[in-house]
Design a protein around this motif. Structure first.
Motif, short mmCIF file in Angstrom:
data_model
loop_
_atom_site.label_atom_id
_atom_site.label_comp_id
_atom_site.label_asym_id
_atom_site.label_seq_id
_atom_site.Cartn_x
_atom_site.Cartn_y
_atom_site.Cartn_z
N TYR A 1 -0.82 31.35 -7.94
CA TYR A 1 -1.23 30.11 -8.62
C TYR A 1 -0.42 28.97 -8.01
CZ TYR A 1 3.09 31.16 -11.18
OH TYR A 1 4.38 31.45 -11.52
N GLY A 2 -0.65 27.77 -8.47
CA GLY A 2 0.08 26.65 -7.88
C GLY A 2 -0.03 25.38 -8.70
N ILE A 3 0.65 24.34 -8.20
CA ILE A 3 0.63 23.00 -8.82
C ILE A 3 0.30 21.98 -7.75
CG2 ILE A 3 1.92 21.27 -10.11
CD1 ILE A 3 3.83 23.45 -11.03
N ARG A 4 -0.78 21.22 -7.95
CA ARG A 4 -1.09 20.09 -7.08
C ARG A 4 -0.28 18.88 -7.57
NH1 ARG A 4 -6.37 22.15 -7.38
NH2 ARG A 4 -6.88 20.70 -9.04
N MET B 1 0.83 -1.20 0.00
CA MET B 1 0.00 0.00 0.00
C MET B 1 0.86 1.25 0.00
SD MET B 1 -3.05 -1.10 2.61
CE MET B 1 -3.83 0.51 2.48
N GLU B 2 2.03 1.18 0.60
CA GLU B 2 2.89 2.34 0.67
C GLU B 2 3.43 2.75 -0.70
OE1 GLU B 2 4.59 1.83 5.24
OE2 GLU B 2 5.83 1.26 3.52
N VAL B 3 3.42 1.85 -1.66
CA VAL B 3 3.92 2.21 -2.98
C VAL B 3 2.78 2.55 -3.94
CG1 VAL B 3 5.98 0.80 -2.72
CG2 VAL B 3 3.96 -0.19 -3.81
N ALA B 4 1.55 2.66 -3.40
CA ALA B 4 0.41 3.04 -4.24
C ALA B 4 0.40 4.57 -4.42
CB ALA B 4 -0.88 2.57 -3.59
N GLN B 5 -0.70 5.09 -5.01
CA GLN B 5 -0.78 6.51 -5.29
C GLN B 5 -0.69 7.34 -4.01
OE1 GLN B 5 -4.04 7.70 -7.72
NE2 GLN B 5 -3.62 9.88 -7.54
N ARG B 6 0.01 8.46 -4.11
CA ARG B 6 0.17 9.34 -2.96
C ARG B 6 0.10 10.79 -3.41
NH1 ARG B 6 5.41 9.97 1.11
NH2 ARG B 6 4.45 11.51 2.49
N THR B 7 -0.65 11.60 -2.65
CA THR B 7 -0.71 13.03 -2.91
C THR B 7 0.21 13.74 -1.94
OG1 THR B 7 -3.00 12.89 -3.69
CG2 THR B 7 -2.19 15.06 -2.98
N LEU B 8 1.15 14.52 -2.46
CA LEU B 8 2.09 15.21 -1.60
C LEU B 8 1.59 16.57 -1.17
CD1 LEU B 8 5.61 14.38 -3.09
CD2 LEU B 8 4.60 13.58 -0.97
N GLY B 9 0.90 17.28 -2.06
CA GLY B 9 0.40 18.60 -1.72
C GLY B 9 0.50 19.58 -2.87
N THR B 10 0.57 20.86 -2.52
CA THR B 10 0.55 21.92 -3.52
C THR B 10 1.78 22.82 -3.36
OG1 THR B 10 -1.87 21.94 -3.57
CG2 THR B 10 -0.75 23.89 -4.42
N TRP C 1 9.05 35.01 -11.16
CA TRP C 1 8.09 34.38 -10.25
C TRP C 1 8.80 33.97 -8.97
CZ3 TRP C 1 9.64 29.34 -9.35
CH2 TRP C 1 10.49 28.79 -10.30
N ASP C 2 7.99 33.64 -7.97
CA ASP C 2 8.50 33.21 -6.67
C ASP C 2 7.79 31.94 -6.23
OD1 ASP C 2 8.67 36.50 -6.11
OD2 ASP C 2 10.35 35.30 -5.37
N VAL C 3 8.47 31.16 -5.43
CA VAL C 3 7.83 30.10 -4.66
C VAL C 3 7.43 30.72 -3.33
CG1 VAL C 3 8.05 27.81 -3.62
CG2 VAL C 3 9.28 28.35 -5.74
N VAL C 4 6.14 30.70 -3.02
CA VAL C 4 5.68 31.37 -1.79
C VAL C 4 5.24 30.40 -0.71
CG1 VAL C 4 5.03 33.48 -3.01
CG2 VAL C 4 3.33 31.65 -2.73
N GLY C 5 5.20 29.11 -1.00
CA GLY C 5 4.83 28.18 0.04
C GLY C 5 4.52 26.78 -0.48
N TRP C 6 4.37 25.87 0.49
CA TRP C 6 4.02 24.47 0.21
C TRP C 6 2.87 24.09 1.14
CZ3 TRP C 6 7.48 21.55 -3.05
CH2 TRP C 6 8.65 22.24 -3.41
#
Length: 302
Positions: A156-159, A133-142, A296-301
């Protein structure tokens, strides 16, 4: 008014550059395979022998062997095929037979004639459901970004999520004796490991077996069985402001186990990796995959 907006945008850009706590970057992605297309790079260099590689417009891998700076052999590894076209120059010797050629000669060899390959799909060495199960799909964030437009700052961002596939390949080098460029070409054609990693492996293998390369030739027969466990991370990138704008990219982890313990437990990485999460480098590479904003800037995770 338009001039004012342009000046305002430039002003905001400068504010972002000089006052943001996160540094603006315009980065080159070393893992993007397109960076190597048509560009000659040296992937192997020992004693008097050097091997350069590049890709043509069809995705074929070209490997050129130089001895004392002089081209002696060129191999073309056809994309999606197990055959290798070889070209010999001047007095280069065919590495898999005893014929000598006084000038240009061309022939074709096939991986199956020299390597034994067995590929197993699935999870190699994973025995319980939890690990599967640990190698299945995983969402890390944005990953959150901002840029500046004529109307002011835009956020704006990337999921980011990924699937993991694990498979293993076991291949045997059968009493190989010949040029290094042929050995590397056979491995590039046989298994799904990039040529940069193959070259590192060949160097480790030859030195581990106490085999030397002189004049482009392996001077002692190579026989070895190697298992390569490949973990592929298939990323799904989705624009937070436009869900229809998405892209799939990949990263790889290669764990090599030499059953003769000559080059065992070597791990190599290529592409976009989950272990890079929350690093500036990964944010830059993903931004370059998805957007074309120049400032552009990275403003957060999140």
């Amino acid at each position: 008014m338009k001039s004012y907006k342009r000046l305002f945008a430039i002003f905001l850009s400068l504010v972002f550059i000089f006052n943001s706590t996160i540094v603006n970057v315009f980065a080159y992605n070393p893992y993007d395979s397109t960076n190597y297309s048509n560009e000659h790079i040296t992937i192997f260099e020992v004693n008097d022998t050097r091997i350069d590689s590049y890709e043509d417009d069809l995705g074929n891998t070209i490997l050129e062997q130089y001895v004392n700076g002089k081209l002696t052999q060129r191999n073309t590894v056809k994309y999606g095929y197990s055959s290798i076209e070889r070209e010999f120059f001047e007095s280069s010797q065919s590495n898999l037979d005893s014929d000598m050629y006084s000038d240009y000669h061309k022939d074709t060899i096939n991986v199956d004639d020299y390597l034994t390959l067995e590929t197993t799909n699935g999870i190699d060495g994973v025995d319980n459901l939890k690990e599967q199960m640990e190698v299945a799909q995983r969402t890390l964030g944005t990953i959150k970004y901002r840029t500046v437009t004529n109307s002011g700052p835009m956020f704006y961002g990337i999921r980011c999520s990924y699937n993991t596939s694990i498979y293993s390949s076991t291949y045997t080098i059968n009493n190989y004796l010949g040029t290094v460029v042929d050995l590397i070409s056979l491995l590039v054609a046989a298994i799904s490991i990039p040529k940069l990693i193959i070259s590192q492996y060949v160097t480790t293998l030859l030195f581990g077996l106490g085999i030397y390369v002189v004049g482009g030739y392996v001077k002692k027969a190579v026989s070895d069985t190697v298992s390569a466990r490949v973990t592929e991370y298939k990323w799904n990138l989705v624009d937070t402001t436009n869900s229809a704008h998405r892209k799939n990219v990949s990263g790889f982890k290669y764990f090599i186990t030499d059953k003769k313990s000559k080059a065992k437990n070597k791990t190599y990485y290529e592409g976009y990796l989950p272990k890079e999460w929350k690093t500036q480098a990964l944010a830059v590479w993903f931004h370059n995959e998805m957007f074309s904003y120049s400032v552009w800037d990275v403003v957060g995770w999140s």
